[in-house]
Structure formats: C-alpha cells, structure tokens
Design an enzyme around this catalytic site. Sequence first.
Site, short mmCIF file in Angstrom:
data_model
loop_
_atom_site.label_atom_id
_atom_site.label_comp_id
_atom_site.label_asym_id
_atom_site.label_seq_id
_atom_site.Cartn_x
_atom_site.Cartn_y
_atom_site.Cartn_z
N ASP A 6 0.87 -1.19 0.00
CA ASP A 6 0.00 0.00 0.00
C ASP A 6 0.90 1.23 0.00
O ASP A 6 2.10 1.14 0.31
CB ASP A 6 -0.90 0.01 1.25
CG ASP A 6 -1.81 1.24 1.28
OD1 ASP A 6 -2.43 1.55 0.25
OD2 ASP A 6 -1.89 1.90 2.34
N GLY A 39 -3.06 9.30 -3.60
CA GLY A 39 -4.38 9.65 -4.14
C GLY A 39 -4.51 11.00 -4.80
O GLY A 39 -5.45 11.22 -5.56
N CYS A 69 -4.17 -1.31 -2.23
CA CYS A 69 -4.34 0.14 -2.34
C CYS A 69 -5.28 0.38 -3.51
O CYS A 69 -4.96 0.02 -4.65
CB CYS A 69 -2.97 0.78 -2.61
SG CYS A 69 -3.06 2.55 -2.91
N CYS A 201 -11.01 3.10 0.21
CA CYS A 201 -9.59 3.40 0.42
C CYS A 201 -9.19 2.59 1.64
O CYS A 201 -9.89 2.61 2.66
CB CYS A 201 -9.40 4.88 0.69
SG CYS A 201 -7.74 5.28 1.32
N HIS A 203 -7.08 2.94 3.80
CA HIS A 203 -6.79 3.68 5.04
C HIS A 203 -8.06 3.87 5.89
O HIS A 203 -7.97 4.02 7.10
CB HIS A 203 -6.24 5.07 4.72
CG HIS A 203 -4.79 5.09 4.39
ND1 HIS A 203 -4.28 4.59 3.22
CD2 HIS A 203 -3.71 5.56 5.09
CE1 HIS A 203 -2.97 4.76 3.20
NE2 HIS A 203 -2.60 5.35 4.32
N1 DGL Z 1 -4.81 3.17 0.90
C1 DGL Z 1 -4.81 3.84 -0.38
C2 DGL Z 1 -6.09 3.48 -1.14
O1 DGL Z 1 -6.70 2.45 -0.85
C3 DGL Z 1 -4.59 5.28 -0.13
C4 DGL Z 1 -4.02 5.98 -1.15
C5 DGL Z 1 -3.23 7.24 -0.96
O2 DGL Z 1 -2.05 7.10 -0.71
O3 DGL Z 1 -3.79 8.31 -1.20
O4 DGL Z 1 -6.50 4.17 -2.04
#
Ligand code: DGL
Length: 280
Positions: A6, A39, A69, A201, A203
Amino acid sequence: MIGVFDSGSGGLTVLTALKDTLPEQGFIYFGDHGNAPYGNKDAETIYALTVSSVERLFQLGCSLVVVACNTAAATGLRRLQQTWLPVHHPDKRVIGIVVPMVEALTGMPWTADPDPDRQVRKKKTVAVFATRYTVDSGVFVEETAKRAPHVNLVQQACPSLVRLIEDNAPMRTLERTVRRYVQLLLQRLEGRRLDAVLLGCTHYPLIENLFAAAIPDKVEILSQPRVTANSLAGYLARHPEFACCQPPGVTFYTSADPHQVTRLARRFFRDDRMQFKAMP
Ligand code: DGL
C-alpha cells in the site's frame, strides 16, 4: 512469501484480515510511506511507484503480490498485469482489491455474464468514500454499472483523509473531517435511502468507527479487508503454487522512517509486536 503493498498504513487493514483468514501463510508488507499519499498524484507517477513497489517485493522473494491500495489498483493494475508483468516476471502474479469489491457489490463473479434479471431487481444505493484519484477513475461506478445497473453508487472524494491519518492527526480532527465528507455525500442523495457504504480506500477502515458514527444508523459498512481476504483464500485454493511454504508471520517494511511508521501502526492496531524496518 505473499507480498502486500500500500502507499502507507492503509494496507495493514487488509493484511490483518489476510492473516486472520490465512494464518498458515507468510507475508511481507511494504508501505511506501515515503511517497504517500498517492491519491492526489497523477496517473503516471502512481503507476511508476506501484511498479517499483511490486518489484521490491519480488526482490524480497514474493511470488504473489496483493496491491492493497485502491488508488494504485484503479490506476494501473491492469496495465501492470498485461504489459509489465509478462515481460519482467512471467512466473509471478499481482492481484488487486477492486475486483473482489466489485464482485461483492454486484453479487456476481467478475467474468460472469450480466445478470438477465438485473433490470427488475430492487434498486440499491451504495455510498463510496475514496481518494480523489479513485473517485475520478470511476472504476467502481463503471464496473458495477456494467454488471448490476440496479446498484447505484454515489461517490465522495475525501482528499485530506489519508494525509491526516499518515500524519497522526488528533482523533477530533479526523472525526470533524469524516463528518464533513459524510454530510457532503448525504446532501447529494437528495432524500434517497442509503443501503450500504463502501470505504474505497484501505486507510479508511482504520477510522471505520468514525464513519459508522457519522452515517445513518443501521447502514452496513462493506468490509473491503474481509472481502479481499476471502477472495485471496479462493485464489490460493485455485493456484496452490502461490501458497507460501515459509514459516507463517509478517515482516514489515517501509520507505520512510521505520520508528515513526511503527508508532503510527501501533496507534491504530494496538499491537506492540508490529515493527517496521527500512526497505533495503
Ligand atoms: N490506501 C490507499 C487506497 O486504498 C490510499 C491511497 C493514498 O495514498 O492516497 O487508495
């Protein structure tokens, strides 16, 4: 070993579900915290970072990598699978988390023919919270609409959330920010009832309790980590050659400061055994 990647700590939500579902497997986790968040970056940059992260996991001995991710998967996973992988690592595999989620949303396998009864099915409204890039890519909306037009997805980009999470922002700041994004989405529903929420996402499950508190009561939050774990279990059953023969467990790597990243991960997972190392 099975690699899990990720842009930062979000993939740990997926990894936790993978470990619970597949306790006999050995995993290597790589968080590209040094380049997070992905993102808000442009597509070519996200693609290049994804290729280099997958390559690093292959170099560490992984033969299968899960791109945990949504932003990376939505941007270039297909391109990576169709152009880069066959040339550079034809014997290895890279899978993502968008396909299993679309299968869960539509209730049908990715490659199945469209459901002939789909026009008469009860309409459903599902909210998708994701990064700016994932929302703009339209991947969840398009892939769901093709297969199950009765499932109407309403998207809300949450451009500041990943940065706040990675920066260890106070809970009250996160809470206020989540409430604001949920309000924006609810306004756009114009009175329609919400049937489910997808945190698109990886996160966001770290603060799932804040989303649960902000959305209307009894609306189900679809668990991307759980859906991904079940899908990987199915994949390994079909492709046992990618199941791991190493002792079970996880090694954690990051492209940023391992002490800082370890502190953040322990805050969310309350697990003092989590210890990140610098990516070699
Ligand atoms: N965990 C990532 C996702 O699922 C986050 C992406 C990011 O770094 O903005 O999109």
